[in-house]
Design a protein around this motif. Sequence first.
Motif, PDB file in Angstrom:
ATOM      1  N   SER A 184      32.990  33.055  32.743  1.00 31.30           N
ATOM      2  CA  SER A 184      32.950  32.382  31.446  1.00 31.30           C
ATOM      3  C   SER A 184      33.796  33.104  30.401  1.00 31.30           C
ATOM      4  CB  SER A 184      31.496  32.276  30.963  1.00 31.30           C
ATOM      5  OG  SER A 184      30.911  33.575  30.891  1.00 31.30           O
ATOM      6  N   ILE A 185      33.946  34.417  30.499  1.00 35.04           N
ATOM      7  CA  ILE A 185      34.739  35.195  29.547  1.00 35.04           C
ATOM      8  C   ILE A 185      35.684  36.094  30.335  1.00 35.04           C
ATOM      9  CG2 ILE A 185      33.039  35.128  27.680  1.00 35.04           C
ATOM     10  CD1 ILE A 185      32.002  37.805  28.584  1.00 35.04           C
ATOM     11  N   PRO A 186      36.725  36.601  29.693  1.00 38.22           N
ATOM     12  CA  PRO A 186      37.721  37.391  30.435  1.00 38.22           C
ATOM     13  C   PRO A 186      37.149  38.648  31.090  1.00 38.22           C
ATOM     14  CG  PRO A 186      38.641  36.654  28.347  1.00 38.22           C
ATOM     15  CD  PRO A 186      37.201  36.283  28.331  1.00 38.22           C
ATOM     16  N   ARG A 187      36.230  39.328  30.431  1.00 40.54           N
ATOM     17  CA  ARG A 187      35.733  40.590  31.006  1.00 40.54           C
ATOM     18  C   ARG A 187      34.916  40.373  32.272  1.00 40.54           C
ATOM     19  NH1 ARG A 187      32.420  42.866  26.131  1.00 40.54           N
ATOM     20  NH2 ARG A 187      34.172  41.919  25.052  1.00 40.54           N
ATOM     21  N   LYS A 188      34.494  39.116  32.536  1.00 42.08           N
ATOM     22  CA  LYS A 188      33.746  38.795  33.753  1.00 42.08           C
ATOM     23  C   LYS A 188      34.570  37.968  34.727  1.00 42.08           C
ATOM     24  CE  LYS A 188      29.214  38.966  31.519  1.00 42.08           C
ATOM     25  NZ  LYS A 188      27.906  38.293  31.343  1.00 42.08           N
ATOM     26  N   THR A 189      35.873  38.031  34.572  1.00 43.43           N
ATOM     27  CA  THR A 189      36.761  37.232  35.418  1.00 43.43           C
ATOM     28  C   THR A 189      37.879  38.111  35.946  1.00 43.43           C
ATOM     29  OG1 THR A 189      36.306  35.341  33.971  1.00 43.43           O
ATOM     30  CG2 THR A 189      38.139  35.115  35.525  1.00 43.43           C
ATOM     31  N   VAL A 190      38.221  37.907  37.216  1.00 46.28           N
ATOM     32  CA  VAL A 190      39.327  38.646  37.819  1.00 46.28           C
ATOM     33  C   VAL A 190      40.638  38.079  37.268  1.00 46.28           C
ATOM     34  CG1 VAL A 190      40.449  39.281  39.986  1.00 46.28           C
ATOM     35  CG2 VAL A 190      37.964  39.042  39.885  1.00 46.28           C
ATOM     36  N   PRO A 191      41.575  38.915  36.825  1.00 42.90           N
ATOM     37  CA  PRO A 191      42.864  38.408  36.312  1.00 42.90           C
ATOM     38  C   PRO A 191      43.612  37.590  37.360  1.00 42.90           C
ATOM     39  CG  PRO A 191      42.566  40.718  35.726  1.00 42.90           C
ATOM     40  CD  PRO A 191      41.456  40.379  36.668  1.00 42.90           C
ATOM     41  N   ARG A 192      44.469  36.722  36.865  1.00 40.22           N
ATOM     42  CA  ARG A 192      45.174  35.802  37.751  1.00 40.22           C
ATOM     43  C   ARG A 192      46.034  36.543  38.765  1.00 40.22           C
ATOM     44  NH1 ARG A 192      43.879  30.616  37.910  1.00 40.22           N
ATOM     45  NH2 ARG A 192      44.022  30.493  35.636  1.00 40.22           N
ATOM     46  N   GLU A 193      46.702  37.598  38.347  1.00 37.20           N
ATOM     47  CA  GLU A 193      47.595  38.291  39.266  1.00 37.20           C
ATOM     48  C   GLU A 193      46.843  39.115  40.312  1.00 37.20           C
ATOM     49  OE1 GLU A 193      47.088  40.731  35.488  1.00 37.20           O
ATOM     50  OE2 GLU A 193      47.566  38.647  36.045  1.00 37.20           O
ATOM     51  N   GLU A 194      45.543  39.373  40.090  1.00 38.88           N
ATOM     52  CA  GLU A 194      44.774  40.150  41.067  1.00 38.88           C
ATOM     53  C   GLU A 194      43.936  39.275  41.987  1.00 38.88           C
ATOM     54  OE1 GLU A 194      42.397  43.092  39.184  1.00 38.88           O
ATOM     55  OE2 GLU A 194      44.019  43.884  37.933  1.00 38.88           O
ATOM     56  N   GLN A 195      43.851  37.980  41.724  1.00 38.76           N
ATOM     57  CA  GLN A 195      42.993  37.113  42.520  1.00 38.76           C
ATOM     58  C   GLN A 195      43.411  36.979  43.984  1.00 38.76           C
ATOM     59  OE1 GLN A 195      42.485  33.359  40.519  1.00 38.76           O
ATOM     60  NE2 GLN A 195      41.203  34.224  38.875  1.00 38.76           N
ATOM     61  N   PRO A 196      44.699  36.960  44.331  1.00 32.39           N
ATOM     62  CA  PRO A 196      45.039  36.833  45.767  1.00 32.39           C
ATOM     63  C   PRO A 196      44.516  37.982  46.617  1.00 32.39           C
ATOM     64  CG  PRO A 196      46.927  36.282  44.404  1.00 32.39           C
ATOM     65  CD  PRO A 196      45.893  36.835  43.487  1.00 32.39           C
ATOM     66  N   THR A 197      44.407  39.152  46.082  1.00 33.59           N
ATOM     67  CA  THR A 197      43.959  40.312  46.868  1.00 33.59           C
ATOM     68  C   THR A 197      42.572  40.798  46.439  1.00 33.59           C
ATOM     69  OG1 THR A 197      45.056  41.829  45.316  1.00 33.59           O
ATOM     70  CG2 THR A 197      46.329  41.074  47.223  1.00 33.59           C
TER      71      THR A 197
END
Length: 745
Positions: A119-132
């Motif tokens: 729901s907020i950025p601090r609880k979400t994996v960044p887009r560039e780190e999601q593949p790994t």
Amino acid sequence: TLRNKPWRMKRRLIVLKEAQEFVEEFEGALGKGRGRKLYAFKVMLTKKLIKFKRDFENFKTACIPWERKIKEVESHFGSSVASYFIFLRWMYGLNLVLFGLMFGLVVLPEVLMGLPYGSIPRKTVPREEQPTAMDFSVLFDFGGYCKYSFLFYGYYNNERTIGVLQFRLPLSYLLVGVGLFGYSLMVVIRTMARNSNEGGDGAEGNEFIFSWKMFTSWDYLIGNPETADNKYASITTSFKESIVDEQENQKDENIHLRRFLRVLANFMILCCLGGSGYLIYFVVKRSQEFAEKKKEDLSWFEKNEVEFVMSLLGLVCPPLFETIAELEDYHPRIALKWQLGRIFALFLGNLYTFLFALFDEVTAKLESEKTIRNATEWSLNQYYTNYSSHFNTTDVPPPKVNPADVVRGPCWETGVGIEFVKLIVSDMQVTYLTILIGDFLRAVIVRFLNYCWCWDLEAGFPSYGEFDISGNVLGLVFNQGMIWMGAFYAPGLVGMNVLRLLCSMYYQCWAVMACNVPHERVFKASRSNNFYMGLLLLVLFLSLLPVVYTIMTLPPSFDCGPFSGQEKMYDVVMKTIEQDLPSFIGNIFTYATNPGLIMPAVLLMVLAIYYLNAVSKGYQQANIDLKKKMQMARDEEKNRRNNKDSTNQVMKDLEDLLPDKSLIPPPVEEEPPPPVIEKSSKSPKVKPGAAGKGVNLQKDVSLAAQNPRGPVTRGPRPRGPPPGNAKGPQPGPGRGRGRGGPPRQ
């Protein structure tokens, strides 16, 4: 039987009435009488109560975790090895309480009442780190989804209240983080005070050691064969411990050579400590250079170089210290304390070197955070300006950006927490692999290759391994220090440590009983574990310093954690006092934080501590003096009963000042008076062997021969006239007994 007694009827009736009352009250056991049911119920209830108390005591003993395992280890390896497992069990209980505080007041409220994941950025994996984000290599380094989970500081939101209960999560996070130290400090000091009272009953426990062990060690109520074997092994081990203590008390040594060797050993150990500190500082600085490169360009060793080097130093240096300590030739108990102190200095130096280098990295991250924060604020201002100018309105909605695409800062608190978690995990891996390879595999080789080898593998190299008490104890203390420091940056670290200690108890108990042999010089542990607790107390104090420095000095990250948006972390407490508490409480806190009040209070506490310390030393000395006096009194009583010389040194010195006893003449004994003779009465006839009261039957002194059997107490003297009788008339000159005849002319 009353009818056969020669008593009066009144006494018979009284005794009969008392007997009837007694029988009427207690004849319920015979199955008749008015109170038989009540009495039977009382007897049954008493028996059941006694059985319940006994079973409840057995149940309480059975509820003590790992009690049988520790007793089994103690019976085969001695109290020194068992003291480690007792300390491990105590640490497990402490961490269980710390986990309850952290999980119940921080983790659970955020999971249940906080915003959901994504729901907020601090609880979400960044887009560039999601593949790994789900790769094993990334998760093993606590990146990806682990980094943005409730395990670390950055996951928690900075809203002042959350949920229906309006739970103040930032305030709870800060108070729990500090409360862990307060609770640990209270428990450690209470345990030290309790241990210091053990064995303080004033009795001398060092007298007749072997007699007590020989005649009173066995428990004749043992009915289990396995328990009997453990008891037999325990008695044998206790004899070995006592023999080592006696040998150390009677050992002579060359004091000058011993001093030289001890100075040399300490110099070599100081060189090792300095080299290990420099190596860690160099490796951490090098890791900061690696952090600026891409992860794809780094090898596995370069990524985990810091953890590998610290674990390797903790593995190599303790055996090296133990080898150097052979030069000192201390008593095993004293040598263990020196070894613990040196390994403690090694671990503490390594930890603080790691922290200093890590805070240099934190400073660099704070500089990059300022840049990112300024760029973010400039972008938001541009967005608000463009939106208001384009739509000609002041009601500007927030920008619609996916939480995964928001630009983030480095969140240095989460980075510090990840480093602590990686240290804990790498230390656990190295410890378990060392036991598996260094103890189990070594024991298998010695066991199965001893029959076909050139020499005796059990007696020579490599032989079976001994349990490293000092290394394992300091490993626990060092691990707990990292937990105390890292729990503020990684709330999930306490739960991981609980699982680690639980596995360590079973794994190390199995390794000790299956792979190790007792020490060549078995020694008795101290009656209390205050030395371990003293080390733990020092680690607790030194672990508190970095956390307090973080709370009071360093600014928190602006986009992660419960304190984001604050100038300092402790501002949460000040805002709560200002907004939620009455004004007079705020004034009290303001006055309490005044330096003019704090300095006198600190000075008063220091003086109180000094006074109490002086009083305690006086009481301790008084107890020692009383014990000496009691011992002297017991010795004097024994010697008085046994007719031996005095053992009191003061009395011996006084006796030596007196003249020689052999030159003192013996005392002169007074002669007994002769018998009383009356003129007008005959000699009384008394039966032989009997005498009347006040009558002395003996022959006349002038005619009686000296008793040859009696002791000679004086030298020969000239014969004189017979002694006179002051009470009766003087005897005549005749030779016969009784009255004398008429005088001769």
